[in-house]
Enzyme design. Sequence first.
Site, PDB file in Angstrom:
ATOM      1  N   LYS A   1       4.382 -36.466 -62.066  1.00 37.23           N
ATOM      2  CA  LYS A   1       3.132 -37.171 -61.762  1.00 37.23           C
ATOM      3  C   LYS A   1       2.719 -38.128 -62.897  1.00 37.23           C
ATOM      4  CE  LYS A   1       3.718 -34.929 -58.180  1.00 37.23           C
ATOM      5  NZ  LYS A   1       3.025 -34.086 -57.252  1.00 37.23           N
TER       6      LYS A   1
HETATM    7  C1  LIG Z   1       2.943 -33.064 -56.296  1.00 42.47           C
HETATM    8  C2  LIG Z   1       2.101 -33.136 -55.109  1.00 42.47           C
HETATM    9  C3  LIG Z   1       1.297 -32.057 -54.717  1.00 42.47           C
HETATM   10  C4  LIG Z   1       1.350 -30.689 -55.344  1.00 42.47           C
HETATM   11  O1  LIG Z   1       1.130 -30.617 -56.694  1.00 42.47           O
HETATM   12  P1  LIG Z   1       1.778 -29.448 -57.565  1.00 42.47           P
HETATM   13  O2  LIG Z   1       1.009 -29.515 -58.860  1.00 42.47           O
HETATM   14  O3  LIG Z   1       3.233 -29.768 -57.758  1.00 42.47           O
HETATM   15  O4  LIG Z   1       1.565 -28.147 -56.876  1.00 42.47           O
HETATM   16  C5  LIG Z   1       0.464 -32.223 -53.624  1.00 42.47           C
HETATM   17  N1  LIG Z   1       0.431 -33.376 -52.954  1.00 42.47           N
HETATM   18  C6  LIG Z   1       1.190 -34.437 -53.278  1.00 42.47           C
HETATM   19  C7  LIG Z   1       1.078 -35.701 -52.493  1.00 42.47           C
HETATM   20  C8  LIG Z   1       2.074 -34.347 -54.352  1.00 42.47           C
HETATM   21  O5  LIG Z   1       2.844 -35.403 -54.660  1.00 42.47           O
END
Ligand SMILES: *Cc1c(COP(=O)(O)O)cnc(C)c1O
Length: 400
Positions: free
Chosen positions: A210
Amino acid sequence: MPTNPATVPHTTHSLRWPVEPAQGGWYTNAEHEAAQKALTSSDDWRTGWKNTTTTAAFEDAFTSYTGAAFALTFNSGGTALEMLLRYLRLERGDEVVSCAINFVGPHLAVINQGGRLILAEPDPVTLNLDPVDTERVMSPRTRAILLTHWNGATADLRPFLDLANRHPHPVHGPPVVIVDAARACGGRTPSGMVVGAEGWATVFSFESKKLMTTFGQGGMVTTNDPALAERLRWMRTYGGREHWGTNQMLSKIQAAVGLVQLGRLDEMNAARIHRAHQRTKVLTGITELALPPALDDRTHVYYRHNLLVPTAWAGAGRDALMEMLAARHGVGSIVSDPPTYLGHQLIRAHTAGQDCPRAERLAARLLCPCLHPLMSETDEATVCDAIRATTAQVARTFHA
Ligand SMILES: *Cc1c(COP(=O)(O)O)cnc(C)c1O
């Protein structure tokens, strides 16, 4: 029955650029120093890893940055989504509307918390949830609209807030708008607000890929609803004295680097946006490819750089392009993402009978070649040359 699509090329062993960057927000000396400081200060049996002040500082910085009233850390975006939906106490038949093109996480959270997942079509340009199709599938059972800012292209929340007001649930009132901003941290929406300030609640993820990361895992919820904020605080630490809860805390060292990452977020996003605009400019002459929209009324943070091949290339032509990019040029790419019900059995069973043909057609034309702000100018030029050459090659077989 639609078949499960491959999301990455088969030839991945010889890639010079991976199918997607493993790290979104990168670290500098400042993160290393903050981590070292948290480590040293925890090396005392009297204080240890107790994290109250560091976590509070990270949350305070997040409320200042987003403009939301409350920010609460979680150990992941996924658990934060579960807790938000849990708070709604969904009853049998209660519906949550969400875009078919999505990450599976938010859809699995709806199913796990007892909701009925209702799929809607994406906007053909941004791939964000389409408000017109959302209205088509809303019903007196709709409790929530789950809106994902897709691949960094921030969505306009206003049409959805308006839809919620116009279609109140007979018992619970207007459905809440839950925003999944895992791929859009630091973006600005068309109403001029920072992502996280609008809607009932917004979820962020600090997983490794992210836009900012807290040692590869972590999450945050922002909200303006004091009752929700209070309940989330209990849920993530064993329920206070009254309620159900479990342990979903971010660690002290994660919060310490999170503070530094947040301080660098605008700078990192600016580098990413610059890189994305540069790629769009270089690829502009390739008539076969639909490039990501610039979205001048908001800040698109380009978690990915989406390309759409012509309709005539959908499926086979797109796959050929991805394979050729990988095998001949070492350029990785990913289909981010197909409709969740095509790739996940539980979601497919849960949503049986709901098809989103527009989402399927768009996903069959979609590819996202690897993009990262830290790729050198030479690497970037090579990737763009590869995209141009392979597109010309595929054009000889599949006529646009
Ligand atoms: C990464 C992601 C999540 C979940 O986040 P995590 O911290 O990995 O549990 C939810 N929604 C989207 C669109 C994502 O890209």
